[in-house]
Scaffold this active site. Structure first.
Site, short mmCIF file in Angstrom:
data_model
loop_
_atom_site.label_atom_id
_atom_site.label_comp_id
_atom_site.label_asym_id
_atom_site.label_seq_id
_atom_site.Cartn_x
_atom_site.Cartn_y
_atom_site.Cartn_z
N SER A 1 0.71 -1.28 0.07
CA SER A 1 0.11 -0.01 -0.17
C SER A 1 0.88 1.31 -0.20
CB SER A 1 -0.95 0.09 1.15
OG SER A 1 -1.64 0.95 1.15
N ASP B 1 -1.34 1.31 -3.96
CA ASP B 1 -2.18 0.48 -4.49
C ASP B 1 -3.67 0.98 -4.77
OD1 ASP B 1 -2.88 0.53 -1.84
OD2 ASP B 1 -3.59 -1.62 -1.81
MG MG Z 1 -3.80 0.97 0.11
#
Ligand code: MG
Length: 452
Positions: A96, A241
């Site tokens: 992320s 992401d």
């Molecule tokens: Mg994320």
């Protein structure tokens, strides 16, 4: 039992904690858990993603399960593919918003939601006990590329937006994808929405040369500047992401995540009355807007997977977190950056107002965040002692200890990953929020000192 999964999957430094041995064994455990059939796999743009993807593949295939490789796509695109593509489940290789040296592995259930805790425990027990399914050579799984999902995901999002209304406005937007997984799909969606799009940090690059992939105002100074210089209507930024998105108004001012959350919650309730789910840590601004719009707020524990699952169980209208994670159930039960961007453009189009105006109309609260060091062993005891010090009527124990006052609250919550207890406060003035956090931190510090 020892835990492998944190609140957002397994994370660590690539080729160190996040080794190929771990990735292969985790692939074996996941393949064993889902059984024969096909698992979708995707990754973000990180340097270590190819290495980890191949290690995960080897593990999964050895159990007799197969993989469909979606390549580099946003996390919500993989979740969309699992939901609609008949996959047994999904795996996302991503860390992320973490720094470039990190990577992680996240598991998705057959309905596209992040895996429930009890299912993670099953995978953990396969992993730690090494109780893996082992296919004989004739029944090993196969890998194939499945590249159709970018287009289908774009269609899925457009199908949930008032495309005509947005197109008419010919919005000018600046999009910062942080060299992350949204680099290809998000510009396509915005272009299809009739926007004149300027893309910043649009090359996929796991070193994140533009700026760190956490969408904070500090990391996004360039976006703010670009919005001002180009007289854009909106600045949009994704995390690494592309499941979270934050906004800048037409003046280049950062819009706090709880503000975009409140704004969108109010809008979604115009179409359908019902429940809005958000963690206990969210601003009361969201609740005020929800109540004003005739809806009902439901506070959950902190963590996007918990918000999503609660929304599904309670048939909620909308939900999300104050960090830019918004969940639209008619689309899918996970945070989705591109969908959030599209919806905020729809709000702008249909209101006929500027982003700064919409933000200005929201209730005003001030928050303060502090932390107190506390060894893991004393965390729950310290929390119980704090709870014993307050009268019961004003207390919410959904996650940690939330103490309500008149238009103000304090949340005392142990961190799941660090040896600290966080103290959040919110009030109608900055001074009051500061003093609330300060007072409670001091009391908590006293309790922790006594225990240690
Ligand atoms: Mg994320």
């Amino acid at each position: 039992m020892t835990r492998l999964f944190g609140t957002n999957g397994v994370r660590g430094i690539a080729n160190s904690d996040m080794s190929i041995e771990l990735a292969t064994d985790l692939g074996r455990a996941i393949g064993t858990f889902f059984g024969k059939g096909e698992i979708a796999v995707a990754s973000d743009t990180r340097v270590s993603s190819d290495m980890l993807r191949n290690a995960v593949f080897a593990g999964v295939l050895s159990t007799g399960a197969s993989v469909g490789d979606l390549g580099v796509v946003p996390s919500p695109t993989l979740q969309f593919a699992v939901k609609h593509g008949g996959y047994n489940g999904g795996i996302i290789i991503t860390a992320s918003h973490n720094p470039p040296e990190f990577n992680g592995i996240k598991v998705i259930d057959p309905s596209g939601l992040e895996l429930a805790r009890e299912d993670e425990e099953q995978i953990e027990s396969h992993y730690f006990e090494k109780s893996f399914a082992v296919a004989d050579w004739k029944s090993l799984g196969g890998a194939r590329s499945d590249a159709q999902w970018g287009d289908r995901y774009v269609e899925g999002i457009l199908g949930n937006l008032d495309v005509e209304a947005i197109r008419e406005q010919r919005f000018k937007v600046v999009l910062d994808v942080a060299n992350g997984a949204g680099y290809e799909i998000s510009p396509i969606i915005l272009t299809k929405l009739g926007c004149e799009v300027t893309v910043l940090n649009g090359e996929p690059d796991g070193m994140f040369p533009g700026h760190p992939s956490e969408p904070t105002p500090e990391n996004l100074a360039g976006l703010s500047q670009a919005v001002k210089e180009s007289n854009a209507d909106l600045g949009i930024a994704h995390d690494g992401d592309a499941d979270r998105t934050v906004f800048f108004d037409e003046n280049g001012d950062f819009v706090q995540g709880d503000k975009s959350l409140a704004l969108t919650a109010g809008y979604m309730l115009k179409k359908r009355k019902g429940l809005v789910v958000t963690p206990v840590s969210s601003s009361s601004m969201v609740e005020d807007v929800v109540v004003e719009a005739g809806g009902e707020i439901l506070y959950s524990k902190v963590g996007a997977p918990i918000v999503a699952r609660t929304m599904l169980q309670r048939n909620a209208v909308f939900g999300g977190e104050e960090n830019g994670g918004m969940i639209f159930p008619e689309h899918q039960y996970c945070r989705d950056a591109a969908m959030s961007a599209g919806k905020v453009l729809e709000i702008l189009a249909l209101s006929g107002k500027k982003m700064s105006q919409l933000v200005m109309e929201l209730p005003v609260y001030f928050t303060t965040k502090m932390k107190v060091s506390c060894p893991d062993d004393f965390k729950s005891k310290a929390l119980e002692e704090m709870a014993a010090l307050v009268s019961e009527g004003n207390v919410d124990r959904t996650d940690g200890l939330k103490i309500y006052g008149e238009s103000e609250w304090v949340l005392i919550r142990p961190s799941g990953t660090e040896q600290i207890i966080r103290v959040y406060s919110e009030a109608k003035s900055k001074e009051r929020a500061d003093s609330l956090a300060d007072e409670n931190s001091k009391i908590l510090q006293g309790v922790v000192d006594r225990l240690s």
